[in-house]
Design a protein around this motif. Structure first.
Motif, PDB file in Angstrom:
ATOM      1  N   MET A   1      46.363  25.484  28.711  1.00 30.30           N
ATOM      2  CA  MET A   1      45.648  26.071  30.053  1.00 30.30           C
ATOM      3  C   MET A   1      46.059  27.504  30.381  1.00 30.30           C
ATOM      4  N   PRO A   2      45.168  28.609  30.649  1.00 33.03           N
ATOM      5  CA  PRO A   2      45.627  29.899  31.042  1.00 33.03           C
ATOM      6  C   PRO A   2      46.253  29.782  32.461  1.00 33.03           C
ATOM      7  N   ARG A   3      47.257  30.925  32.701  1.00 35.97           N
ATOM      8  CA  ARG A   3      47.915  30.809  33.987  1.00 35.97           C
ATOM      9  C   ARG A   3      47.461  31.985  34.795  1.00 35.97           C
ATOM     10  N   ALA A   4      47.978  31.607  36.173  1.00 37.66           N
ATOM     11  CA  ALA A   4      47.386  32.676  37.000  1.00 37.66           C
ATOM     12  C   ALA A   4      48.353  32.576  38.435  1.00 37.66           C
ATOM     13  N   VAL A   5      48.549  34.144  38.911  1.00 37.29           N
ATOM     14  CA  VAL A   5      49.214  34.023  40.143  1.00 37.29           C
ATOM     15  C   VAL A   5      48.631  33.260  41.231  1.00 37.29           C
ATOM     16  N   LYS A   6      49.086  32.471  42.216  1.00 41.46           N
ATOM     17  CA  LYS A   6      48.525  31.920  43.359  1.00 41.46           C
ATOM     18  C   LYS A   6      49.644  31.825  44.231  1.00 41.46           C
ATOM     19  N   PHE A   7      49.008  31.825  45.493  1.00 41.62           N
ATOM     20  CA  PHE A   7      49.955  31.510  46.666  1.00 41.62           C
ATOM     21  C   PHE A   7      49.125  30.527  47.708  1.00 41.62           C
ATOM     22  N   ASP A   8      49.620  29.647  48.242  1.00 44.55           N
ATOM     23  CA  ASP A   8      49.008  28.622  49.220  1.00 44.55           C
ATOM     24  C   ASP A   8      49.348  28.832  50.878  1.00 44.55           C
ATOM     25  N   ARG A   9      50.107  29.956  51.101  1.00 45.46           N
ATOM     26  CA  ARG A   9      50.452  30.178  52.547  1.00 45.46           C
ATOM     27  C   ARG A   9      50.750  31.718  52.491  1.00 45.46           C
ATOM     28  N   TRP A  56      40.383  39.934  57.222  1.00 39.81           N
ATOM     29  CA  TRP A  56      39.894  39.286  55.740  1.00 39.81           C
ATOM     30  C   TRP A  56      40.757  38.123  55.597  1.00 39.81           C
ATOM     31  N   PRO A  57      40.752  36.864  56.433  1.00 38.40           N
ATOM     32  CA  PRO A  57      41.192  35.651  55.936  1.00 38.40           C
ATOM     33  C   PRO A  57      41.321  35.334  54.631  1.00 38.40           C
ATOM     34  N   ALA A  58      42.512  34.758  54.083  1.00 37.28           N
ATOM     35  CA  ALA A  58      42.595  34.398  52.750  1.00 37.28           C
ATOM     36  C   ALA A  58      41.904  32.851  52.704  1.00 37.28           C
ATOM     37  N   THR A  59      41.413  32.544  51.560  1.00 40.94           N
ATOM     38  CA  THR A  59      41.323  31.019  51.622  1.00 40.94           C
ATOM     39  C   THR A  59      42.266  30.569  50.460  1.00 40.94           C
ATOM     40  N   PHE A  60      42.955  29.672  50.646  1.00 36.45           N
ATOM     41  CA  PHE A  60      44.135  29.114  49.925  1.00 36.45           C
ATOM     42  C   PHE A  60      43.722  27.804  49.100  1.00 36.45           C
ATOM     43  N   PRO A  61      44.127  27.683  47.782  1.00 32.06           N
ATOM     44  CA  PRO A  61      45.057  28.771  47.005  1.00 32.06           C
ATOM     45  C   PRO A  61      44.324  29.982  46.782  1.00 32.06           C
ATOM     46  N   SER A  62      45.090  31.214  47.205  1.00 29.64           N
ATOM     47  CA  SER A  62      44.670  32.454  46.972  1.00 29.64           C
ATOM     48  C   SER A  62      44.950  32.963  45.625  1.00 29.64           C
ATOM     49  N   GLY A  63      44.398  33.831  44.945  1.00 23.53           N
ATOM     50  CA  GLY A  63      44.895  34.473  43.820  1.00 23.53           C
ATOM     51  C   GLY A  63      45.241  36.132  44.258  1.00 23.53           C
ATOM     52  N   GLN A  64      45.545  36.853  43.624  1.00 22.00           N
ATOM     53  CA  GLN A  64      45.973  38.278  43.846  1.00 22.00           C
ATOM     54  C   GLN A  64      45.533  39.154  42.682  1.00 22.00           C
ATOM     55  N   ASN A  93      36.955  42.604  43.078  1.00 28.66           N
ATOM     56  CA  ASN A  93      37.072  42.315  44.364  1.00 28.66           C
ATOM     57  C   ASN A  93      37.721  41.031  44.831  1.00 28.66           C
ATOM     58  N   ASN A  94      37.840  39.916  43.964  1.00 31.66           N
ATOM     59  CA  ASN A  94      37.947  38.581  44.061  1.00 31.66           C
ATOM     60  C   ASN A  94      39.529  38.235  44.176  1.00 31.66           C
ATOM     61  N   ARG A  95      40.312  39.303  44.327  1.00 29.19           N
ATOM     62  CA  ARG A  95      41.895  39.062  44.145  1.00 29.19           C
ATOM     63  C   ARG A  95      42.230  38.284  43.116  1.00 29.19           C
ATOM     64  N   SER A  96      42.116  38.397  42.127  1.00 28.66           N
ATOM     65  CA  SER A  96      42.263  37.440  40.876  1.00 28.66           C
ATOM     66  C   SER A  96      42.706  38.197  39.682  1.00 28.66           C
ATOM     67  N   SER A  97      42.997  39.568  39.626  1.00 28.33           N
ATOM     68  CA  SER A  97      43.391  39.924  38.170  1.00 28.33           C
ATOM     69  C   SER A  97      44.675  39.811  37.736  1.00 28.33           C
ATOM     70  N   HIS A  98      45.546  39.264  38.537  1.00 21.19           N
ATOM     71  CA  HIS A  98      47.030  38.587  38.227  1.00 21.19           C
ATOM     72  C   HIS A  98      46.811  37.438  37.273  1.00 21.19           C
ATOM     73  N   ALA A  99      46.383  37.450  36.512  1.00 25.40           N
ATOM     74  CA  ALA A  99      46.176  36.026  35.604  1.00 25.40           C
ATOM     75  C   ALA A  99      45.883  36.294  34.171  1.00 25.40           C
ATOM     76  N   GLU A 100      45.929  35.334  33.357  1.00 32.69           N
ATOM     77  CA  GLU A 100      45.684  35.593  31.874  1.00 32.69           C
ATOM     78  C   GLU A 100      44.316  35.786  31.679  1.00 32.69           C
ATOM     79  N   LEU A 101      43.479  34.953  32.233  1.00 37.70           N
ATOM     80  CA  LEU A 101      42.097  35.206  31.892  1.00 37.70           C
ATOM     81  C   LEU A 101      41.436  35.566  33.621  1.00 37.70           C
ATOM     82  N   VAL A 102      40.390  36.641  33.486  1.00 38.32           N
ATOM     83  CA  VAL A 102      40.108  36.999  34.801  1.00 38.32           C
ATOM     84  C   VAL A 102      38.474  37.192  34.343  1.00 38.32           C
ATOM     85  N   VAL A 103      37.743  36.570  35.582  1.00 37.67           N
ATOM     86  CA  VAL A 103      36.138  36.868  35.681  1.00 37.67           C
ATOM     87  C   VAL A 103      35.997  38.196  36.352  1.00 37.67           C
TER      88      VAL A 103
END
Ligand code: NAP
Length: 304
Positions: A1-9, A56-64, A93-103
């Motif tokens: 499975m691909p890996r991504a950076v996330k945070f929950d708080r 701009w409140p984050a929704t968790f889990p958030s990527g970055q 603009n979806n806070r998601s590029s720190h990941a192996e696969l990015v849409v």
């Protein structure tokens, strides 16, 4: 499975985790990118720490992550501008590029020119477009003298070169003098006595000031005689509101036309994105701890 950076708080770098996620599926106008490099930026750290939780409140889990470069793995049914296997530079603009696969939206991508390294390509978007906006905000023309604070940092290192291309005399405030001098910039040490050192270096004429560091540089710019409409700060919004100076940054130039222009400058050897350090995605906490020292020379980049 691909890996991504996330945070929950919200929190420090310890809240960052690298987790396995489902393989993302691009929508009709979207593209799936296999990330080769992705820059990190101080603004992402501020979001993670909760500094913008009200706006701009984050929704968790958030990527970055906004910046990225990589190879197209799949395209949505309506995408015509890129194809599987293309090498691209872009942003999300979806806070998601720190990941192996990015849409990514298909219209947020440009082709990667031959002579733009993966690291420079992946670090280009936020710092490059911000520097571009700041330099254009202060209306530089040949013969102007501009002072740039944080001159060897992510945004500053690009801004000094763009200002040189426009024909300005560029004074860079930094501790890293060698890189600046090698790029035709007059390096000046910050700290006590900086105003006198700038006056000596400029011959007393300062036409414009770009502040990428904050903490009093807007006041210094005014003291040195720059007009408010030729001062741009990308960080000190309180000083900008007080003195009516400009605050043009990333959002003023966040488009693919500017990315194409910047990538072309790199491709033809007229612009360098200095790469301070490359970290693997798994070491994302170390990468942000490094950035938090506020002495990065150029850009810190994540690779898968
Ligand atoms: N508004 C926007 O659209 C926008 C977009 C991007 C970034 N930003 C903000 O702009 C700031 C800079 O971003 P960045 O990515 O360029 O950060 P960075 O890569 O961390 O660079 C910061 C630079 O500041 C220099 N510095 C440290 N102390 C200094 C001082 N007292 N005076 C002058 N320079 C000093 C450091 O150089 P030395 O080692 O030489 O000291 C370092 O290279 C951040 O606060 C970021 O959040 C805003």
């Amino acid at each position: 499975m691909p890996r991504a950076v996330k945070f929950d708080r919200y929190g420090g770098t310890d809240v960052l985790r690298v987790v396995e996620v489902d393989r993302p599926v691009p929508g009709p106008q979207q593209v799936l990118i296999g990330m080769k490099a992705a820059g990190i930026n101080p603004g992402e750290a501020a979001i993670r720490e909760g500094a913008f939780a009200k706006q701009w409140p984050a929704t968790f889990p958030s990527g970055q992550g906004s910046d990225l470069a990589g190879v197209v793995e799949a395209v949505g049914s309506a995408v015509r501008n890129v194809a599987v296997g293309d090498e691209v530079i872009g942003f999300t603009n979806n806070r998601s590029s720190h990941a192996e696969l990015v849409v990514v939206e298909a219209d947020h991508l440009i082709g990667r020119p031959t002579h733009v390294s993966w690291e420079q390509a992946g670090a280009l978007f936020v710092a490059g477009t911000t520097a571009y906006a700041a330099v254009h905000a202060v209306s530089l023309k040949a013969g102007d003298t501009v002072v740039i604070s944080g001159a060897a940092g992510g945004v500053g290192s690009i801004a000094v070169q763009l200002a040189k291309i426009l024909g300005a005399k560029v004074i860079g405030l930094a501790a890293n003098h060698t890189w600046l001098a090698d790029h035709g910039v007059i390096p000046v040490a910050y700290g006590e006595g900086v105003a006198d050192r700038i006056r000596a270096a400029s011959g007393g004429k300062v036409d414009a000031f770009i502040d990428t560091f904050g903490g009093g540089y807007v006041d210094l710019a005014l003291e040195l005689g720059a007009a408010p409409d030729r001062i741009d700060t990308i960080i000190d919004f309180a000083a900008a509101a007080k003195h009516g100076v400009k605050t043009e940054g990333n959002s003023a130039a966040a488009n693919t036309q500017v990315l194409v222009e910047l990538a072309s400058l790199i491709d033809t050897g007229r612009l360098e994105i200095p790469i301070a350090k490359v970290y693997h995605l798994a070491d994302v906490r170390d990468a942000y701890q490094d950035l938090a020292q506020r002495h990065t020379r150029g850009k810190i980049v994540l690779v898968p």
